[in-house]
Write a protein that holds these residues in place. Structure first.
Motif, short mmCIF file in Angstrom:
data_model
loop_
_atom_site.label_atom_id
_atom_site.label_comp_id
_atom_site.label_asym_id
_atom_site.label_seq_id
_atom_site.Cartn_x
_atom_site.Cartn_y
_atom_site.Cartn_z
N SER A 292 0.92 -1.05 -0.49
CA SER A 292 -0.20 -0.01 0.62
C SER A 292 1.32 1.83 -0.16
O SER A 292 0.69 2.19 -0.37
CB SER A 292 -1.02 -0.31 1.27
N PHE A 293 1.74 1.22 1.01
CA PHE A 293 3.01 2.09 1.29
C PHE A 293 3.57 3.02 -0.34
O PHE A 293 4.37 3.52 -0.60
CB PHE A 293 3.18 2.18 1.65
N THR A 294 4.12 1.21 -1.65
CA THR A 294 4.97 1.27 -2.08
C THR A 294 4.29 1.29 -3.72
O THR A 294 5.31 1.68 -4.40
CB THR A 294 6.11 0.23 -1.88
N THR A 295 3.10 1.34 -3.30
CA THR A 295 1.85 0.54 -5.04
C THR A 295 2.63 2.21 -5.76
O THR A 295 3.34 1.94 -7.41
CB THR A 295 0.69 0.59 -4.98
N SER A 296 3.09 3.69 -5.59
CA SER A 296 3.18 4.59 -6.10
C SER A 296 4.43 4.75 -6.89
O SER A 296 4.78 5.16 -7.57
CB SER A 296 2.35 5.60 -5.17
N TYR A 297 5.47 3.79 -6.05
CA TYR A 297 6.69 4.60 -6.41
C TYR A 297 7.33 2.86 -7.25
O TYR A 297 8.85 2.88 -8.14
CB TYR A 297 7.34 4.44 -5.34
N LEU A 298 6.58 1.44 -7.22
CA LEU A 298 7.18 0.78 -8.14
C LEU A 298 7.38 0.81 -9.70
O LEU A 298 5.50 2.22 -10.15
CB LEU A 298 5.77 -0.02 -8.03
N PRO A 299 7.26 0.17 -10.01
CA PRO A 299 7.82 0.33 -12.01
C PRO A 299 6.50 -0.14 -12.49
O PRO A 299 6.68 -1.18 -12.94
CB PRO A 299 9.18 0.07 -11.89
N ILE A 300 5.32 -0.16 -12.46
CA ILE A 300 4.05 -0.38 -12.89
C ILE A 300 3.79 0.21 -14.63
O ILE A 300 3.47 1.48 -14.63
CB ILE A 300 2.64 -0.64 -11.99
N PRO A 301 4.39 -1.01 -15.26
CA PRO A 301 3.49 -0.77 -16.86
C PRO A 301 1.71 -0.12 -17.03
O PRO A 301 2.32 1.55 -17.74
CB PRO A 301 4.10 -1.49 -17.52
N TYR A 302 1.53 -0.22 -16.51
CA TYR A 302 0.11 -0.01 -16.86
C TYR A 302 -0.75 0.30 -15.44
O TYR A 302 -0.67 -0.09 -14.62
CB TYR A 302 -0.89 -1.09 -17.63
N PRO A 303 -1.05 2.35 -15.09
CA PRO A 303 -1.45 2.43 -14.74
C PRO A 303 -3.43 1.73 -13.91
O PRO A 303 -3.78 1.10 -15.59
CB PRO A 303 -1.63 3.83 -15.38
N PRO A 304 -3.45 2.01 -12.89
CA PRO A 304 -5.11 0.89 -12.70
C PRO A 304 -5.72 1.11 -13.52
O PRO A 304 -6.82 0.43 -13.75
CB PRO A 304 -4.95 1.43 -11.11
N ASP A 305 -6.20 2.78 -14.30
CA ASP A 305 -7.56 2.97 -14.89
C ASP A 305 -7.37 2.89 -16.16
O ASP A 305 -7.89 3.57 -17.15
CB ASP A 305 -8.00 4.97 -14.61
N ALA A 306 -6.02 1.92 -16.69
CA ALA A 306 -5.45 2.78 -18.14
C ALA A 306 -6.41 1.82 -18.62
O ALA A 306 -6.13 0.14 -18.49
CB ALA A 306 -3.94 2.93 -18.59
N SER A 307 -6.88 2.08 -19.97
CA SER A 307 -7.22 0.94 -21.39
C SER A 307 -6.44 0.39 -22.31
O SER A 307 -6.01 0.61 -23.02
CB SER A 307 -8.65 1.33 -21.35
N ASP A 308 -5.62 -1.30 -22.35
CA ASP A 308 -5.64 -1.47 -23.37
C ASP A 308 -6.34 -2.48 -24.03
O ASP A 308 -6.81 -3.31 -23.84
CB ASP A 308 -4.08 -2.54 -22.69
N GLN A 309 -6.45 -1.93 -25.67
CA GLN A 309 -7.63 -2.33 -26.15
C GLN A 309 -7.00 -3.44 -26.54
O GLN A 309 -8.32 -4.09 -27.46
CB GLN A 309 -7.93 -0.94 -27.11
N GLN A 310 -6.02 -3.67 -26.86
CA GLN A 310 -5.10 -5.17 -27.72
C GLN A 310 -5.83 -6.05 -26.93
O GLN A 310 -4.81 -6.85 -27.03
CB GLN A 310 -4.06 -4.33 -28.11
#
Length: 338
Positions: free
Chosen positions: A16-34
């Motif tokens: 919970s405290f480190t999620t904002s700083y992790l190198p996550i390639p996709y934001p939670p609200d980003a939509s990958d249409q492919q």
């Protein structure tokens, strides 16, 4: 089991405290249409830059990202709500159990101002204009201060009335307990605008009764012990007796029940998110991730991963509560000193 429970909860807190700083390639609200409803086994899809390790939902959002940010939402909602509900329950339960109906005396201006300001509070909560909760609270506090200032300059200022704290407490608890908590929360969320602050207020306002009943019952027991009678006979102030001698001998049920209360709030927040209420639509949540499974009933990963995270968290909290109940020693009798 206790070590596993602590380990899982510590993992959720760290995430919970480190999620904002992790190198996550996709934001939670980003939509990958492919990548629509991609299973976890399909790591890399043609035309994508990064794999979806836990698959995607029917809207193309990354499940892993929603789970990580959902853990952050769970902690930000359930922990403050449980703490504040416990503090509110301790305050109200202490007044009811320690002072009863005839011991606590308050100044008349405070009593009359509170009675007159209650209709204003009800109108402000259900007002149609889209005024934020902060401005509603500011208006109520200002009106209360004006009423108190006016009444304190009248002959009422010299009168002190006994506050029937226990009767008011039991009536309020009976009122809140007369309907299921979920139904009450649904009714309140229909009145207030979806936001983190309003959801916290709703959860606090409907969850304080359990710790309040526990602390009231314990203080009724402690209040009749010989060392408390000796303190009253010695002329010690009642606030000092409550704070330094009664509450230290009555806090153990709260300590045992706190993990259970937090588990109930985690479940309630997930239920509200599953129904699509309480939090704004853009806020990720485990319950909202579970709800996306209704759009694709064959997407088993949308049920497995958020459901496992929710079940493990609730089970870990309940395990801590049961361990505390088993290991909790008897209440100390204590001694009163000047």
């Amino acid at each position: 089991m206790q070590k596993l429970a602590w380990g899982w909860l510590l993992f959720v807190v760290i995430i919970s405290f480190t999620t904002s700083y992790l190198p996550i390639p996709y934001p939670p609200d980003a939509s990958d249409q492919q990548s629509i409803s991609v299973a976890p086994s399909s790591l890399v899809r043609p035309g994508t830059d990064a794999p979806h390790w836990l698959g995607t939902d029917p809207l193309g959002r990354d499940v892993l990202s929603m789970l990580l940010f959902g853990a952050q939402t769970t902690l930000l909602v359930s922990l403050p709500a449980a703490l504040l509900a416990t503090f509110l329950g301790i305050a109200l339960g202490s007044m009811a159990g320690f002072w009863g109906d005839h011991t606590l005396k308050i100044a008349a201006p405070w009593w009359v101002s509170s009675a007159l300001i209650l209709p204003v509070v009800l109108i402000a909560v259900g007002s149609i204009p889209p005024i934020s909760l902060f401005y509603k609270s500011l208006i109520i506090i200002t009106l209360y201060a004006i009423l108190y200032f006016i009444l304190s300059r009248t002959p009422l200022a010299t009168k002190r009335w006994a506050l029937p704290a226990d009767s008011l407490f039991l009536g309020l608890v009976a009122l809140l307990s007369s309907m299921p908590q979920l139904i009450l929360v649904l009714a309140l969320t229909a009145v207030l605008q979806p936001s983190l602050g309003s959801l916290l207020l709703i959860l606090i306002g409907t969850s304080w009764t359990a710790p309040a009943r526990l602390i009231r019952a314990e203080l009724l027991r402690v209040r009749a012990l010989p060392f408390m009678e000796a303190g009253l006979a010695a002329g010690l102030p009642t606030w000092r007796l409550l704070w330094r001698h009664a509450l230290p001998n009555a806090w153990r049920p709260i300590w045992v029940g706190f993990p259970m209360s937090m588990a109930a709030l985690v479940t309630l927040e997930a239920t509200l998110s599953f129904l699509g209420i309480g939090l704004p639509p853009e806020v990720p949540s485990w319950g909202r991730t579970l709800a996306t499974a209704r759009l694709d009933t064959s997407a088993w990963w949308l049920v497995l991963f958020p459901g496992a995270a929710l079940v493990l968290t609730v089970l870990a909290l309940r395990q801590l509560g049961m361990n505390r109940a088993i290991k909790s020693p008897g209440l100390a009798q204590g001694n009163v000193t000047n």
